[in-house]
Enzyme design. Structure first.
Site, PDB file in Angstrom:
ATOM      1  N   GLY A  57      64.271 137.438  94.118  1.00 16.97           N
ATOM      2  CA  GLY A  57      62.914 137.675  94.600  1.00 16.97           C
ATOM      3  C   GLY A  57      62.531 136.605  95.613  1.00 16.97           C
ATOM      4  N   GLY A  58      61.223 136.389  95.728  1.00 16.95           N
ATOM      5  CA  GLY A  58      60.718 135.402  96.689  1.00 16.95           C
ATOM      6  C   GLY A  58      61.263 134.013  96.429  1.00 16.95           C
TER       7      GLY A  58
ATOM      8  N   GLY B 150      80.708 131.386 130.168  1.00 17.75           N
ATOM      9  CA  GLY B 150      79.477 130.829 129.626  1.00 17.75           C
ATOM     10  C   GLY B 150      79.765 129.922 128.445  1.00 17.75           C
ATOM     11  CB  ALA B 151      82.336 130.056 125.811  1.00 22.57           C
TER      12      ALA B 151
END
Ligand code: HXC
Length: 508
Positions: free
Chosen positions: A169-170, A404-405
Protein backbone atom coordinates in the site's frame (compact mmCIF):
# COMPACT_ATOMS: atom_id res chain seq x y z
CA UNK A 1 17.77 -3.93 44.12
CA UNK A 2 15.39 -1.10 44.86
CA UNK A 3 11.76 -1.47 43.92
CA UNK A 4 12.16 1.32 41.36
CA UNK A 5 14.94 -0.46 39.58
CA UNK A 6 12.98 -3.68 39.67
CA UNK A 7 10.03 -1.93 38.10
CA UNK A 8 12.32 -0.59 35.36
CA UNK A 9 13.70 -4.06 34.72
CA UNK A 10 10.23 -5.52 34.57
CA UNK A 11 9.06 -2.91 32.09
CA UNK A 12 12.14 -3.31 29.93
CA UNK A 13 11.73 -7.07 29.84
CA UNK A 14 8.07 -6.70 28.87
CA UNK A 15 8.96 -4.31 26.06
CA UNK A 16 11.72 -6.59 24.80
CA UNK A 17 9.25 -9.43 24.54
CA UNK A 18 7.25 -7.52 21.91
CA UNK A 19 4.23 -9.52 20.82
CA UNK A 20 5.27 -12.51 22.96
CA UNK A 21 7.04 -15.85 22.63
CA UNK A 22 4.47 -17.38 20.29
CA UNK A 23 4.69 -14.61 17.75
CA UNK A 24 8.49 -14.52 18.03
CA UNK A 25 8.54 -18.24 17.26
CA UNK A 26 6.26 -17.60 14.26
CA UNK A 27 8.66 -14.92 13.04
CA UNK A 28 11.59 -17.31 13.36
CA UNK A 29 9.63 -20.06 11.62
CA UNK A 30 9.39 -17.79 8.59
CA UNK A 31 13.19 -17.55 8.55
CA UNK A 32 13.01 -13.96 9.82
CA UNK A 33 14.81 -12.36 12.75
CA UNK A 34 12.90 -10.19 15.20
CA UNK A 35 13.19 -6.41 15.17
CA UNK A 36 15.69 -6.41 18.03
CA UNK A 37 17.73 -9.32 16.70
CA UNK A 38 18.08 -7.42 13.44
CA UNK A 39 19.35 -4.33 15.22
CA UNK A 40 21.87 -6.46 17.09
CA UNK A 41 23.29 -7.75 13.80
CA UNK A 42 23.23 -4.33 12.13
CA UNK A 43 24.98 -2.26 14.79
CA UNK A 44 28.33 -2.57 16.53
CA UNK A 45 27.99 -4.88 19.50
CA UNK A 46 26.46 -3.18 22.51
CA UNK A 47 26.19 0.19 20.77
CA UNK A 48 22.39 0.38 20.48
CA UNK A 49 20.67 2.96 22.66
CA UNK A 50 16.94 2.58 22.49
CA UNK A 51 14.46 5.42 22.72
CA UNK A 52 10.72 5.40 23.35
CA UNK A 53 10.63 1.87 24.64
CA UNK A 54 7.45 2.50 26.60
CA UNK A 55 5.44 4.32 23.98
CA UNK A 56 1.97 2.84 23.54
CA UNK A 57 -0.92 3.65 21.25
CA UNK A 58 -3.95 5.44 22.60
CA UNK A 59 -6.48 4.11 20.10
CA UNK A 60 -9.76 2.74 21.40
CA UNK A 61 -11.75 1.38 18.48
CA UNK A 62 -12.43 -2.26 17.65
CA UNK A 63 -11.14 -3.51 20.97
CA UNK A 64 -7.57 -2.37 20.46
CA UNK A 65 -7.70 -0.48 23.76
CA UNK A 66 -7.53 -3.85 25.49
CA UNK A 67 -4.24 -4.56 23.81
CA UNK A 68 -1.35 -2.25 24.46
CA UNK A 69 2.20 -3.38 23.90
CA UNK A 70 5.11 -1.16 24.97
CA UNK A 71 7.03 0.10 21.97
CA UNK A 72 3.94 -0.07 19.76
CA UNK A 73 5.46 -2.17 16.99
CA UNK A 74 8.68 -0.37 16.26
CA UNK A 75 12.09 -0.32 17.96
CA UNK A 76 13.92 2.98 17.51
CA UNK A 77 17.19 4.51 18.58
CA UNK A 78 20.79 5.03 17.62
CA UNK A 79 24.04 3.13 17.60
CA UNK A 80 27.21 2.82 15.60
CA UNK A 81 28.46 0.96 12.54
CA UNK A 82 32.25 0.68 12.54
CA UNK A 83 32.18 3.36 15.22
CA UNK A 84 30.13 5.83 13.16
CA UNK A 85 26.76 7.10 14.41
CA UNK A 86 23.56 5.95 12.72
CA UNK A 87 19.88 6.15 13.62
CA UNK A 88 17.68 3.15 13.13
CA UNK A 89 14.06 2.06 13.28
CA UNK A 90 13.08 -1.57 13.14
CA UNK A 91 9.44 -2.53 12.76
CA UNK A 92 8.34 -5.37 15.02
CA UNK A 93 6.04 -7.71 13.15
CA UNK A 94 5.18 -9.49 16.40
CA UNK A 95 3.33 -6.39 17.59
CA UNK A 96 0.14 -5.75 15.60
CA UNK A 97 1.97 -7.05 12.53
CA UNK A 98 4.40 -4.12 12.71
CA UNK A 99 1.51 -1.95 11.56
CA UNK A 100 1.99 1.77 11.73
CA UNK A 101 -0.03 3.68 14.31
CA UNK A 102 0.17 7.39 15.04
CA UNK A 103 2.55 6.73 17.95
CA UNK A 104 4.62 4.25 15.95
CA UNK A 105 5.05 6.99 13.32
CA UNK A 106 5.96 9.53 15.98
CA UNK A 107 8.77 7.28 17.15
CA UNK A 108 10.16 7.03 13.62
CA UNK A 109 9.83 10.78 13.14
CA UNK A 110 11.68 11.45 16.38
CA UNK A 111 14.79 9.57 15.30
CA UNK A 112 14.60 11.07 11.81
CA UNK A 113 14.49 14.55 13.32
CA UNK A 114 17.49 13.76 15.53
CA UNK A 115 19.41 12.30 12.61
CA UNK A 116 18.77 15.49 10.65
CA UNK A 117 19.87 17.68 13.56
CA UNK A 118 23.16 15.89 14.03
CA UNK A 119 23.79 14.81 10.43
CA UNK A 120 23.78 11.00 10.58
CA UNK A 121 22.24 8.32 8.33
CA UNK A 122 18.84 6.74 8.99
CA UNK A 123 18.39 3.03 8.40
CA UNK A 124 14.84 1.70 8.29
CA UNK A 125 14.17 -2.01 8.78
CA UNK A 126 10.70 -2.48 7.32
CA UNK A 127 8.45 -5.38 8.29
CA UNK A 128 4.89 -4.15 8.54
CA UNK A 129 1.29 -4.89 7.68
CA UNK A 130 0.87 -1.22 6.74
CA UNK A 131 -1.48 1.31 8.27
CA UNK A 132 -2.84 0.23 11.70
CA UNK A 133 -6.32 -0.62 10.54
CA UNK A 134 -7.98 0.17 13.88
CA UNK A 135 -6.61 3.72 13.84
CA UNK A 136 -7.84 4.90 10.46
CA UNK A 137 -6.81 8.39 9.46
CA UNK A 138 -4.46 8.86 12.44
CA UNK A 139 -2.31 6.16 10.92
CA UNK A 140 -2.42 7.76 7.48
CA UNK A 141 -1.38 11.03 9.06
CA UNK A 142 1.53 9.20 10.67
CA UNK A 143 2.68 7.91 7.29
CA UNK A 144 2.51 11.37 5.79
CA UNK A 145 4.63 12.75 8.65
CA UNK A 146 7.27 10.15 7.81
CA UNK A 147 7.01 10.89 4.07
CA UNK A 148 7.53 14.60 4.67
CA UNK A 149 10.68 13.87 6.63
CA UNK A 150 11.96 11.46 3.97
CA UNK A 151 11.73 14.31 1.48
CA UNK A 152 13.37 16.93 3.68
CA UNK A 153 16.16 14.52 4.59
CA UNK A 154 16.78 13.58 0.95
CA UNK A 155 20.18 14.87 -0.08
CA UNK A 156 21.00 15.90 3.51
CA UNK A 157 21.54 12.56 5.28
CA UNK A 158 21.77 9.12 3.66
CA UNK A 159 18.59 7.07 4.05
CA UNK A 160 18.74 3.30 3.61
CA UNK A 161 15.73 0.97 3.64
CA UNK A 162 15.82 -2.76 4.23
CA UNK A 163 12.60 -4.53 3.34
CA UNK A 164 12.43 -7.63 5.50
CA UNK A 165 8.77 -8.54 5.40
CA UNK A 166 5.56 -7.06 4.04
CA UNK A 167 5.61 -3.49 2.75
CA UNK A 168 2.39 -2.76 0.93
CA UNK A 169 0.00 0.00 0.00
CA UNK A 170 1.02 3.61 0.55
CA UNK A 171 3.65 2.29 2.98
CA UNK A 172 5.93 1.59 0.02
CA UNK A 173 6.39 5.29 -0.58
CA UNK A 174 8.59 5.88 2.41
CA UNK A 175 11.29 3.40 1.28
CA UNK A 176 10.76 4.60 -2.29
CA UNK A 177 11.91 8.06 -1.27
CA UNK A 178 15.01 6.85 0.54
CA UNK A 179 18.32 6.58 -1.27
CA UNK A 180 18.66 2.80 -1.48
CA UNK A 181 16.48 -0.24 -0.90
CA UNK A 182 17.77 -3.71 0.01
CA UNK A 183 15.33 -6.62 -0.02
CA UNK A 184 15.39 -10.15 1.36
CA UNK A 185 14.48 -12.94 -1.06
CA UNK A 186 11.28 -14.90 -0.39
CA UNK A 187 10.33 -13.06 2.81
CA UNK A 188 9.88 -9.48 1.62
CA UNK A 189 7.60 -7.85 -0.87
CA UNK A 190 6.56 -4.37 -1.95
CA UNK A 191 3.48 -3.45 -3.93
CA UNK A 192 0.93 -0.68 -4.03
CA UNK A 193 -1.95 -3.16 -4.33
CA UNK A 194 -1.62 -6.86 -3.54
CA UNK A 195 -2.44 -9.94 -5.62
CA UNK A 196 -6.08 -10.05 -4.40
CA UNK A 197 -6.84 -6.53 -5.57
CA UNK A 198 -4.93 -7.08 -8.79
CA UNK A 199 -7.08 -10.14 -9.52
CA UNK A 200 -10.30 -8.28 -8.81
CA UNK A 201 -9.42 -5.24 -10.88
CA UNK A 202 -7.45 -6.65 -13.81
CA UNK A 203 -8.20 -10.39 -13.70
CA UNK A 204 -4.47 -11.09 -13.54
CA UNK A 205 -3.39 -13.96 -11.34
CA UNK A 206 -0.01 -13.30 -9.79
CA UNK A 207 1.82 -14.37 -6.65
CA UNK A 208 3.17 -11.94 -4.05
CA UNK A 209 6.69 -12.87 -5.06
CA UNK A 210 6.08 -12.28 -8.77
CA UNK A 211 4.22 -9.06 -8.15
CA UNK A 212 6.65 -7.43 -5.76
CA UNK A 213 9.27 -9.81 -4.39
CA UNK A 214 12.99 -9.12 -4.15
CA UNK A 215 13.79 -10.63 -7.54
CA UNK A 216 11.05 -8.67 -9.30
CA UNK A 217 12.22 -5.38 -7.84
CA UNK A 218 15.93 -5.91 -8.32
CA UNK A 219 15.64 -7.16 -11.91
CA UNK A 220 12.50 -5.89 -13.66
CA UNK A 221 11.44 -2.72 -11.92
CA UNK A 222 14.64 -1.37 -10.40
CA UNK A 223 12.59 -0.23 -7.38
CA UNK A 224 15.06 -2.03 -5.10
CA UNK A 225 18.83 -2.08 -5.39
CA UNK A 226 20.10 -5.41 -4.12
CA UNK A 227 18.44 -8.74 -3.15
CA UNK A 228 19.85 -10.89 -0.35
CA UNK A 229 19.33 -14.51 0.66
CA UNK A 230 18.35 -13.82 4.26
CA UNK A 231 18.15 -11.20 7.01
CA UNK A 232 21.74 -11.66 8.19
CA UNK A 233 23.20 -11.26 4.71
CA UNK A 234 21.14 -8.11 4.12
CA UNK A 235 22.13 -6.59 7.46
CA UNK A 236 25.83 -7.35 7.02
CA UNK A 237 25.68 -5.77 3.57
CA UNK A 238 24.00 -2.72 5.08
CA UNK A 239 26.95 -2.38 7.48
CA UNK A 240 29.44 -2.56 4.63
CA UNK A 241 27.41 -0.12 2.58
CA UNK A 242 26.97 2.44 5.36
CA UNK A 243 30.72 2.37 6.01
CA UNK A 244 31.16 3.73 2.48
CA UNK A 245 28.69 6.59 2.89
CA UNK A 246 29.34 10.08 4.19
CA UNK A 247 27.46 10.90 7.41
CA UNK A 248 25.72 13.79 5.67
CA UNK A 249 25.98 16.20 2.75
CA UNK A 250 28.59 18.39 4.43
CA UNK A 251 30.78 15.85 6.17
CA UNK A 252 32.88 14.74 3.21
CA UNK A 253 33.51 11.11 2.38
CA UNK A 254 34.77 8.72 5.07
CA UNK A 255 38.46 7.93 4.94
CA UNK A 256 39.99 4.66 6.07
CA UNK A 257 43.65 3.76 6.08
CA UNK A 258 44.52 1.86 2.89
CA UNK A 259 47.58 -0.25 2.26
CA UNK A 260 46.80 -0.80 -1.42
CA UNK A 261 49.66 1.00 -3.23
CA UNK A 262 48.41 4.20 -4.81
CA UNK A 263 50.65 3.67 -7.85
CA UNK A 264 49.81 0.00 -8.39
CA UNK A 265 50.28 -0.76 -12.10
CA UNK A 266 48.03 -3.34 -13.76
CA UNK A 267 49.76 -4.66 -16.88
CA UNK A 268 46.81 -6.94 -17.63
CA UNK A 269 44.74 -3.85 -18.48
CA UNK A 270 46.93 -3.23 -21.51
CA UNK A 271 45.29 -6.26 -23.13
CA UNK A 272 41.79 -5.89 -21.70
CA UNK A 273 40.36 -4.51 -24.93
CA UNK A 274 39.93 -7.34 -27.47
CA UNK A 275 41.45 -6.88 -30.92
CA UNK A 276 38.00 -7.28 -32.48
CA UNK A 277 36.02 -4.09 -31.81
CA UNK A 278 32.70 -5.89 -31.53
CA UNK A 279 33.93 -8.41 -28.96
CA UNK A 280 32.86 -7.65 -25.40
CA UNK A 281 34.97 -7.71 -22.23
CA UNK A 282 33.90 -7.46 -18.62
CA UNK A 283 34.17 -3.87 -17.41
CA UNK A 284 34.12 -5.14 -13.80
CA UNK A 285 37.73 -6.15 -14.31
CA UNK A 286 38.78 -2.56 -14.86
CA UNK A 287 36.58 -1.30 -12.01
CA UNK A 288 38.06 -3.78 -9.54
CA UNK A 289 41.64 -3.23 -10.67
CA UNK A 290 41.33 0.49 -10.08
CA UNK A 291 39.63 0.38 -6.67
CA UNK A 292 41.42 -0.36 -3.38
CA UNK A 293 41.81 -4.10 -2.89
CA UNK A 294 39.36 -4.72 -5.74
CA UNK A 295 36.42 -4.05 -3.41
CA UNK A 296 33.28 -2.77 -5.08
CA UNK A 297 29.73 -2.48 -3.70
CA UNK A 298 27.55 -2.67 -6.76
CA UNK A 299 24.11 -1.11 -6.84
CA UNK A 300 21.39 -2.71 -8.99
CA UNK A 301 23.69 -5.38 -10.43
CA UNK A 302 20.73 -7.21 -11.97
CA UNK A 303 18.81 -4.23 -13.35
CA UNK A 304 20.05 -2.18 -16.30
CA UNK A 305 23.21 -4.26 -16.16
CA UNK A 306 24.47 -2.54 -19.31
CA UNK A 307 25.65 0.15 -16.94
CA UNK A 308 27.55 -0.59 -13.74
CA UNK A 309 27.04 1.69 -10.73
CA UNK A 310 28.51 1.34 -7.28
CA UNK A 311 30.80 2.52 -4.54
CA UNK A 312 34.36 1.63 -3.68
CA UNK A 313 37.43 3.30 -2.23
CA UNK A 314 40.51 4.91 -3.72
CA UNK A 315 43.29 5.65 -1.23
CA UNK A 316 40.75 4.79 1.47
CA UNK A 317 38.27 7.45 0.35
CA UNK A 318 34.87 6.63 -1.12
CA UNK A 319 34.28 7.13 -4.84
CA UNK A 320 31.24 6.44 -7.01
CA UNK A 321 31.87 4.42 -10.15
CA UNK A 322 29.71 4.51 -13.26
CA UNK A 323 30.78 2.31 -16.17
CA UNK A 324 29.27 1.05 -19.39
CA UNK A 325 29.26 -2.74 -19.49
CA UNK A 326 30.12 -4.14 -22.96
CA UNK A 327 29.02 -7.67 -21.99
CA UNK A 328 25.38 -6.58 -21.65
CA UNK A 329 23.67 -5.10 -24.73
CA UNK A 330 27.15 -3.96 -25.82
CA UNK A 331 27.03 -1.34 -23.07
CA UNK A 332 24.35 0.68 -24.85
CA UNK A 333 22.38 3.34 -22.98
CA UNK A 334 18.70 2.47 -22.71
CA UNK A 335 15.86 3.58 -20.45
CA UNK A 336 16.80 1.41 -17.49
CA UNK A 337 20.51 2.17 -17.65
CA UNK A 338 19.90 5.91 -17.99
CA UNK A 339 17.52 6.09 -15.03
CA UNK A 340 19.69 3.89 -12.87
CA UNK A 341 22.87 5.83 -13.50
CA UNK A 342 21.16 9.22 -13.31
CA UNK A 343 19.86 8.49 -9.83
CA UNK A 344 23.25 7.19 -8.74
CA UNK A 345 25.13 10.21 -10.11
CA UNK A 346 22.70 12.53 -8.31
CA UNK A 347 23.19 10.58 -5.08
CA UNK A 348 26.97 10.94 -5.36
CA UNK A 349 26.72 14.62 -6.17
CA UNK A 350 24.31 15.31 -3.30
CA UNK A 351 26.72 13.72 -0.82
CA UNK A 352 30.01 15.01 -2.20
CA UNK A 353 31.22 11.63 -3.50
CA UNK A 354 33.61 11.99 -6.46
CA UNK A 355 32.50 10.19 -9.61
CA UNK A 356 34.79 8.05 -11.75
CA UNK A 357 33.26 7.14 -15.12
CA UNK A 358 34.54 4.41 -17.46
CA UNK A 359 33.18 4.77 -20.96
CA UNK A 360 32.64 2.17 -23.65
CA UNK A 361 29.31 3.07 -25.18
CA UNK A 362 28.03 2.51 -28.71
CA UNK A 363 25.16 5.00 -28.27
CA UNK A 364 21.49 4.87 -27.30
CA UNK A 365 19.45 1.72 -27.93
CA UNK A 366 17.27 2.08 -31.05
CA UNK A 367 13.70 0.78 -31.32
CA UNK A 368 10.05 1.59 -30.79
CA UNK A 369 10.08 0.12 -27.27
CA UNK A 370 12.72 2.63 -26.28
CA UNK A 371 11.31 5.60 -28.17
CA UNK A 372 7.75 4.99 -27.01
CA UNK A 373 8.99 4.28 -23.52
CA UNK A 374 10.40 7.79 -23.40
CA UNK A 375 14.13 7.28 -23.88
CA UNK A 376 14.33 10.98 -24.74
CA UNK A 377 13.28 11.99 -21.24
CA UNK A 378 15.13 9.12 -19.54
CA UNK A 379 18.38 9.63 -21.42
CA UNK A 380 18.08 13.32 -20.57
CA UNK A 381 18.05 12.40 -16.89
CA UNK A 382 21.57 11.03 -17.09
CA UNK A 383 22.77 13.96 -19.15
CA UNK A 384 21.17 16.32 -16.66
CA UNK A 385 22.66 14.50 -13.69
CA UNK A 386 26.20 14.59 -15.03
CA UNK A 387 25.87 18.20 -16.17
CA UNK A 388 24.64 19.50 -12.84
CA UNK A 389 27.10 17.48 -10.73
CA UNK A 390 29.76 19.64 -9.11
CA UNK A 391 31.73 16.89 -7.37
CA UNK A 392 35.11 15.85 -8.84
CA UNK A 393 34.48 14.01 -12.10
CA UNK A 394 37.13 11.82 -13.74
CA UNK A 395 36.35 10.04 -16.98
CA UNK A 396 38.29 7.31 -18.77
CA UNK A 397 37.20 6.27 -22.28
CA UNK A 398 38.41 2.73 -22.89
CA UNK A 399 36.90 2.06 -26.31
CA UNK A 400 33.74 3.41 -27.90
CA UNK A 401 32.33 6.82 -27.14
CA UNK A 402 29.84 7.32 -29.90
CA UNK A 403 27.28 9.98 -30.61
CA UNK A 404 25.15 11.62 -27.94
CA UNK A 405 26.33 8.99 -25.50
CA UNK A 406 29.86 10.46 -25.77
CA UNK A 407 28.49 13.79 -24.58
CA UNK A 408 26.37 12.22 -21.84
CA UNK A 409 29.04 10.06 -20.21
CA UNK A 410 30.76 12.78 -18.16
CA UNK A 411 32.41 14.37 -21.17
CA UNK A 412 34.67 17.41 -20.95
CA UNK A 413 31.78 19.51 -22.16
CA UNK A 414 29.71 18.58 -19.08
CA UNK A 415 32.45 19.94 -16.83
CA UNK A 416 34.43 16.73 -16.61
CA UNK A 417 37.50 17.66 -14.56
CA UNK A 418 39.91 15.11 -15.95
CA UNK A 419 39.01 13.28 -19.13
CA UNK A 420 41.36 10.48 -20.07
CA UNK A 421 41.30 8.02 -22.93
CA UNK A 422 43.08 4.77 -23.52
CA UNK A 423 44.88 4.45 -26.89
CA UNK A 424 42.09 2.05 -27.90
CA UNK A 425 39.43 4.78 -27.60
CA UNK A 426 37.21 5.57 -30.56
CA UNK A 427 35.45 8.90 -30.25
CA UNK A 428 33.09 9.52 -33.13
CA UNK A 429 29.56 10.38 -34.11
CA UNK A 430 28.88 6.72 -34.80
CA UNK A 431 30.55 3.43 -35.77
CA UNK A 432 32.57 3.67 -39.00
CA UNK A 433 30.44 1.36 -41.16
CA UNK A 434 27.15 3.02 -40.27
CA UNK A 435 28.68 6.45 -40.80
CA UNK A 436 30.01 5.59 -44.25
CA UNK A 437 26.75 3.99 -45.35
CA UNK A 438 25.00 7.27 -44.61
CA UNK A 439 27.45 9.75 -46.09
CA UNK A 440 28.36 7.59 -49.10
CA UNK A 441 24.99 6.08 -49.93
CA UNK A 442 24.97 4.19 -53.23
CA UNK A 443 28.64 3.20 -53.33
CA UNK A 444 29.63 -0.37 -54.12
CA UNK A 445 30.48 -2.72 -51.25
CA UNK A 446 34.20 -2.45 -52.11
CA UNK A 447 34.04 1.33 -52.05
CA UNK A 448 32.12 1.24 -48.76
CA UNK A 449 34.82 -1.01 -47.27
CA UNK A 450 37.51 1.39 -48.43
CA UNK A 451 35.72 4.45 -47.04
CA UNK A 452 35.01 2.59 -43.78
CA UNK A 453 38.70 1.99 -43.34
CA UNK A 454 39.39 5.64 -44.10
CA UNK A 455 36.77 6.73 -41.52
CA UNK A 456 38.20 4.34 -38.93
CA UNK A 457 41.71 5.64 -39.48
CA UNK A 458 40.48 9.19 -39.11
CA UNK A 459 38.13 8.83 -36.15
CA UNK A 460 38.58 5.45 -34.45
CA UNK A 461 41.18 6.84 -32.08
CA UNK A 462 41.38 9.30 -29.21
CA UNK A 463 43.71 11.76 -30.89
CA UNK A 464 41.22 13.91 -32.77
CA UNK A 465 39.42 14.61 -29.48
CA UNK A 466 42.78 15.03 -27.72
CA UNK A 467 43.94 17.53 -30.33
CA UNK A 468 40.98 19.69 -29.38
CA UNK A 469 41.60 19.35 -25.66
CA UNK A 470 38.39 17.33 -25.13
CA UNK A 471 40.62 14.55 -23.84
CA UNK A 472 43.20 15.78 -21.35
CA UNK A 473 45.61 12.92 -21.88
CA UNK A 474 45.81 9.59 -23.62
CA UNK A 475 47.00 7.23 -20.87
CA UNK A 476 48.47 3.74 -20.65
CA UNK A 477 45.74 1.38 -19.48
CA UNK A 478 48.13 -0.13 -16.90
CA UNK A 479 48.50 3.26 -15.19
CA UNK A 480 44.75 3.94 -14.85
CA UNK A 481 44.64 3.56 -11.05
CA UNK A 482 47.64 5.82 -10.60
CA UNK A 483 46.10 8.47 -12.84
CA UNK A 484 42.81 8.31 -10.96
CA UNK A 485 44.56 8.54 -7.59
CA UNK A 486 46.54 11.58 -8.71
CA UNK A 487 43.42 13.11 -10.22
CA UNK A 488 41.36 12.64 -7.07
CA UNK A 489 44.15 14.10 -4.94
CA UNK A 490 44.26 17.16 -7.19
CA UNK A 491 40.52 17.58 -7.11
CA UNK A 492 40.08 17.36 -3.33
CA UNK A 493 39.91 21.11 -3.07
CA UNK A 494 37.52 21.48 -6.01
CA UNK A 495 35.08 24.33 -5.60
CA UNK A 496 32.25 24.71 -8.06
CA UNK A 497 28.74 25.99 -7.52
CA UNK A 498 25.74 26.01 -9.79
CA UNK A 499 23.72 29.22 -10.11
CA UNK A 500 21.22 29.85 -7.30
CA UNK A 501 17.83 28.32 -7.93
CA UNK A 502 14.97 27.02 -5.82
CA UNK A 503 15.55 23.64 -7.43
CA UNK A 504 16.08 22.39 -10.94
CA UNK A 505 13.49 20.87 -13.20
CA UNK A 506 14.99 17.44 -13.89
CA UNK A 507 13.24 15.79 -16.87
CA UNK A 508 11.14 13.32 -14.84
C1 HXC B 1 -3.47 -3.88 12.48
C2 HXC B 1 -2.49 -5.79 11.71
C3 HXC B 1 -2.29 -5.23 10.46
C4 HXC B 1 -2.72 -3.90 10.26
C5 HXC B 1 -1.52 -7.21 10.42
N1 HXC B 1 -2.01 -7.02 11.64
N2 HXC B 1 -1.69 -6.13 9.67
N3 HXC B 1 -3.07 -5.12 12.71
N4 HXC B 1 -3.29 -3.27 11.30
N5 HXC B 1 -2.55 -3.30 9.11
C6 HXC B 1 -1.97 -7.97 12.74
C7 HXC B 1 -2.91 -9.14 12.57
O1 HXC B 1 -4.16 -8.82 13.05
C8 HXC B 1 -2.21 -10.19 13.40
O2 HXC B 1 -2.52 -9.94 14.75
C9 HXC B 1 -0.76 -9.90 13.22
O3 HXC B 1 -0.69 -8.54 12.79
C10 HXC B 1 -0.10 -10.75 12.17
O4 HXC B 1 -0.91 -10.74 11.02
P1 HXC B 1 -1.27 -12.08 10.23
O5 HXC B 1 -2.30 -11.71 9.25
O6 HXC B 1 -1.55 -13.17 11.18
O7 HXC B 1 0.13 -12.40 9.55
P2 HXC B 1 0.44 -12.96 8.11
O8 HXC B 1 -0.43 -14.14 7.83
O9 HXC B 1 1.91 -13.14 8.05
O10 HXC B 1 0.01 -11.81 7.09
C11 HXC B 1 0.67 -10.59 7.10
C12 HXC B 1 -0.11 -9.59 6.24
C13 HXC B 1 -1.58 -9.55 6.67
C14 HXC B 1 -0.02 -10.05 4.78
C15 HXC B 1 0.60 -8.26 6.36
O11 HXC B 1 -1.60 -9.38 8.08
C16 HXC B 1 -2.34 -8.44 6.05
O12 HXC B 1 -2.77 -8.55 4.88
N6 HXC B 1 -2.55 -7.35 6.80
C17 HXC B 1 -3.30 -6.24 6.36
C18 HXC B 1 -2.53 -5.48 5.38
C19 HXC B 1 -3.25 -4.22 4.96
O13 HXC B 1 -4.26 -4.30 4.26
N7 HXC B 1 -2.79 -3.07 5.53
C20 HXC B 1 -3.38 -1.85 5.26
C21 HXC B 1 -2.82 -1.47 3.91
S1 HXC B 1 -3.24 0.13 3.47
P3 HXC B 1 -2.48 -11.08 15.85
O14 HXC B 1 -2.97 -10.42 17.09
O15 HXC B 1 -3.37 -12.18 15.36
O16 HXC B 1 -1.07 -11.53 15.97
C22 HXC B 1 -1.99 1.01 3.96
C23 HXC B 1 -2.14 2.39 3.60
C24 HXC B 1 -0.93 3.16 3.92
O17 HXC B 1 -1.05 0.58 4.54
C25 HXC B 1 -1.16 4.49 3.32
C26 HXC B 1 -0.03 5.40 3.53
C27 HXC B 1 -0.26 6.66 2.79
Amino acid sequence: MSANIEELERRRAAARLGGGEKRIAAQHAKGKLTARERIAVLLDEGSFEELDMYVEHDAVDFGIDRQRIPGDGVVTGSGTIDGRLVFVFSQDFTVFGGSLSERHAQKICKIMDMAMKVGAPVIGLNDSGGARIQEGVASLAGYAEVFQRNVLASGVIPQLSLIMGPCAGGAVYSPAMTDFIFMVKDSSYMFVTGPEVVRTVTNEVVTQEELGGAITHTTRTGVADVAFENDIEALMAARAFISLLPANNRSGVPELPSDDPWDRLEDSLDTLIPANASQPYDMHELVRKVLDHGEFFEIQPAHGANIICGLGRVEGRTVGVVANQPTVLAGVLDINASRKAARFVRFCDAFGIPIVTFVDVPGFLPGTAQEHGGIIKHGAKLLFAYAEATVPKITVITRKAYGGAYDVMASKHLRGDLNYAWPTAEIAVMGAKGAVEIIFRGLSPEEIAEKTQEYEERFANPFVAASRGYIDEVIYPHSTRKRIVLGLRKLRGKQLENPWKKHDNLPL
